[in-house]
Every structure is written in C-alpha cells, then in structure tokens.
Scaffold this motif. Sequence first.
Motif, PDB file in Angstrom:
ATOM      1  N   ASP A  63       0.798  -1.209   0.000  1.00  0.00           N
ATOM      2  CA  ASP A  63       0.000   0.000   0.000  1.00  0.00           C
ATOM      3  C   ASP A  63       0.839   1.271   0.000  1.00  0.00           C
ATOM      4  N   VAL A  64       2.143   1.123   0.191  1.00  0.00           N
ATOM      5  CA  VAL A  64       2.991   2.303   0.303  1.00  0.00           C
ATOM      6  C   VAL A  64       3.055   3.057  -1.014  1.00  0.00           C
ATOM      7  N   TYR A  65       3.165   2.298  -2.106  1.00  0.00           N
ATOM      8  CA  TYR A  65       3.306   2.920  -3.411  1.00  0.00           C
ATOM      9  C   TYR A  65       2.087   3.767  -3.737  1.00  0.00           C
ATOM     10  N   ALA A  66       0.901   3.216  -3.471  1.00  0.00           N
ATOM     11  CA  ALA A  66      -0.327   3.948  -3.754  1.00  0.00           C
ATOM     12  C   ALA A  66      -0.462   5.179  -2.864  1.00  0.00           C
TER      13      ALA A  66
ATOM     14  N   ILE B  59       0.474  11.442 -11.323  1.00  0.00           N
ATOM     15  CA  ILE B  59       1.751  10.976 -11.877  1.00  0.00           C
ATOM     16  C   ILE B  59       1.607   9.556 -12.393  1.00  0.00           C
ATOM     17  N   LEU B  60       0.966   8.692 -11.604  1.00  0.00           N
ATOM     18  CA  LEU B  60       0.806   7.298 -12.021  1.00  0.00           C
ATOM     19  C   LEU B  60       0.039   7.188 -13.333  1.00  0.00           C
ATOM     20  N   ALA B  61      -0.853   8.142 -13.582  1.00  0.00           N
ATOM     21  CA  ALA B  61      -1.643   8.100 -14.811  1.00  0.00           C
ATOM     22  C   ALA B  61      -0.788   8.262 -16.052  1.00  0.00           C
TER      23      ALA B  61
ATOM     24  N   PHE C 234      15.595   1.584 -10.985  1.00  0.00           N
ATOM     25  CA  PHE C 234      15.182   0.240 -11.398  1.00  0.00           C
ATOM     26  C   PHE C 234      13.697   0.041 -11.083  1.00  0.00           C
ATOM     27  N   HIS C 235      13.291   0.483  -9.912  1.00  0.00           N
ATOM     28  CA  HIS C 235      11.884   0.358  -9.514  1.00  0.00           C
ATOM     29  C   HIS C 235      10.978   1.197 -10.411  1.00  0.00           C
ATOM     30  N   GLU C 236      11.434   2.390 -10.768  1.00  0.00           N
ATOM     31  CA  GLU C 236      10.636   3.230 -11.657  1.00  0.00           C
ATOM     32  C   GLU C 236      10.375   2.538 -12.995  1.00  0.00           C
ATOM     33  N   VAL C 237      11.397   1.890 -13.524  1.00  0.00           N
ATOM     34  CA  VAL C 237      11.304   1.296 -14.859  1.00  0.00           C
ATOM     35  C   VAL C 237      10.556  -0.032 -14.842  1.00  0.00           C
TER      36      VAL C 237
ATOM     37  N   HIS D 124      11.419   9.723  -3.289  1.00  0.00           N
ATOM     38  CA  HIS D 124      10.471   9.549  -2.181  1.00  0.00           C
ATOM     39  C   HIS D 124       9.095   9.168  -2.712  1.00  0.00           C
ATOM     40  N   THR D 125       8.788   9.642  -3.915  1.00  0.00           N
ATOM     41  CA  THR D 125       7.497   9.355  -4.526  1.00  0.00           C
ATOM     42  C   THR D 125       7.524   8.088  -5.364  1.00  0.00           C
ATOM     43  N   SER D 126       8.556   7.938  -6.206  1.00  0.00           N
ATOM     44  CA  SER D 126       8.585   6.812  -7.143  1.00  0.00           C
ATOM     45  C   SER D 126       9.107   5.525  -6.533  1.00  0.00           C
ATOM     46  N   ALA D 127       9.822   5.625  -5.409  1.00  0.00           N
ATOM     47  CA  ALA D 127      10.315   4.427  -4.709  1.00  0.00           C
ATOM     48  C   ALA D 127      10.057   4.590  -3.217  1.00  0.00           C
ATOM     49  N   PRO D 128       8.784   4.697  -2.819  1.00  0.00           N
ATOM     50  CA  PRO D 128       8.465   5.027  -1.422  1.00  0.00           C
ATOM     51  C   PRO D 128       8.921   3.983  -0.422  1.00  0.00           C
TER      52      PRO D 128
END
Length: 354
Positions: free
Chosen positions: A80-83, A90-92, A228-231, A323-327
Amino acid sequence: MLPLPALTSPNSTTRRAGYQRESRRFHSPSIVDIRVTLRYLRARSRLTNLGVLLLAAFASLSFLHTLSFIFSSTSAAFSDVYAEYSPPSILATIERNETLKGLDHLIIVPGHAIWMGSRPDHVLNEEYWTLEDYQKGSGQVLAITDHIKHGVALAMEDENSLLVFSGGQTRLLSTTTEAESYMRLALSLDLFRNHPLSSLALLPFPRATTETYALDSYQNLLFSFARFHEVTGRYPSRVTVVGYEMKRRRFEELHRPAIQFPARFFEYVGLEPPTGGGDSARAREGEFQNGYKPYTADLYGCHDFLLAKRRARNPFLRFHPYHTSAPELRGLLDWCPSDPRTIYQGPLPWEATE
C-alpha cells in the motif's frame, strides 16, 4: 463545689446518646437499603463489563492486525505504500513496457565525468569532457569509456538485466548530466548494435536507462535501485556495479552493507586506467583519503565533509523524485543518524532475498 466538666454534664451525656442514635440510623442501613444498593451496583457492573468486553475485542483485533503486518511478506508489507505516496496524477502518465516487468538484475555504471561530444571521434578527446584537474592526462577518459562498454556488454549478455548509467548534473559548466552523457556516448559508438531491435529505425535498446540525480558513489548505488523500480515496478534481486578497481572496497565494504543488500547477490567489476607507476599509486591514495576513509566515518555521506561534496556537486539545485517513485526506500533515503556509523535497521524491499 466546682461544676462538672461540660463533657460529663447530664445534658452533654443526653446529647451524645442522641447523636449516636442518629449516627447509627445513617450509617447502619437496613436490609432493604442494602438490597437496593446491590441491585444498582449490579446494573452499573453489567454496563461496565460490556464496555470492558468491547474494549478487549477492539484491542484483540488491533493486535491481530499488527501481527499480520509483521509476519506478512516484505512485498505485502509495502503493497500500500506505493499507492499512498505516488499521486494518481503521476501514475496516470506511467505505462511500463511489459517485457521489463520481469527483470531482476541491476547493472550500474557510476558516472565520473560528463562527455560533451556528439561523434565517435570526440570520445577519447579530453576537450569534449568536463574533467577535474586530477582526471586530466591520466587515461581517465579511456577508463570511463571502458566502464561504459563493459556495462553494455553485460546487459547484452543477460536478458533479465537493466543497465543504469548513474550520475547527476554535477558540473557548473555542463547543461547535461553524467548519466545522460554516458548514454549518448554509448549510442554514438553504436554499442547496442547487436540487439535484435537495432535494425529498426529510432528504437533504442529497451534495457538501458539513466539515473540523473546521484551526487556521489553511495547515491549511485541507492538511487539506481530507485530508478530500477521506476522502470520495472519492482526491486532487483541481483546487482552488478562496473567501476574503478580502486573503488571496490568502498562499494563492497561500505556502500553495500549500508543499504543492507545481501553480499551473495552483489558483484563489483573493477577496471583501471591504462596507467601505472606513480599515477596509479597517487590515484589509490587519493581514493583512500577522499573516498574510502571519509565513508568509514560517515556511512551515508550526510555529515560535514561528504555533505559538503554533495552540495558542491549540485550547482543547479536539483531534487530527486525517489520519495514518490520508490516510497519503500523513504526510510533509507532520509537516514542520517547522529552517530554517522549507525546502520539503518528499518524495513527494506530486498530483505526477502537474504
């Protein structure tokens, strides 16, 4: 004859007897009074017991929820952290390549300078590089080019890998980043030519990207995990770093333990400039005094000397987005203990690989 004391006078005795009778009347309730009181207390007791039961039930549910969180898998704990920290706006805009979601091997090429050229004949010409004084005339350009070539070769060999060139906009005289310049150099030399998609016009190698915010070697490592997580939408289970041999100890003995990544899944590939003698000795001594030794006293590079180096390498005041893309890494990203040698003990998304 003296009068009797007031306390022993007849009137006093009569008044005391009357007071004692009144006292017994108020303090010695009848059996009827006792029964009424007991019924009242029982009614209040039933209400109190109900409240106690409700509180106990709530506490039990809370305890069970806590246990389920503690004993769930690391991925579930972070689900649930990512959401929570990634805004929908941004996720859109993110639509990951399905072929990249299964990658598990992170290959990092840390940046050391910025290439400003655009053609293959510019690659080994120092005039097209932003170099520190100690980097000039010592074969550094050739060594950096070898790092890039080797990183590409490793990525081409492993179809489950993602190559990340890492390095920020560290030089005041450059309008680009270390990472972007490394990628541009690789494309200029056509290092990805053996990839099946290379024959298709305008299609880049899909398993190579840039991390454009790192300001030092510790951030090269940590920020590449975030990229890596972003991609891919996940974190790597294996890591390979390609860099100078003289920096091996810094990565293996300091940076890797600082982020608590398992040693058996971490590999460092060390390459050196084609120089010898005094130049190599001076380079190793410089690495020890200005790199390895400061990090032994400040594992996360967030105090005094190492912090000053980060500030000097951030002339354009850039902010990273991790902080946002890899919470899941927020705790580690913010970790700066008062005792600079205290290792972060919070949750990490790769603990399951231990």
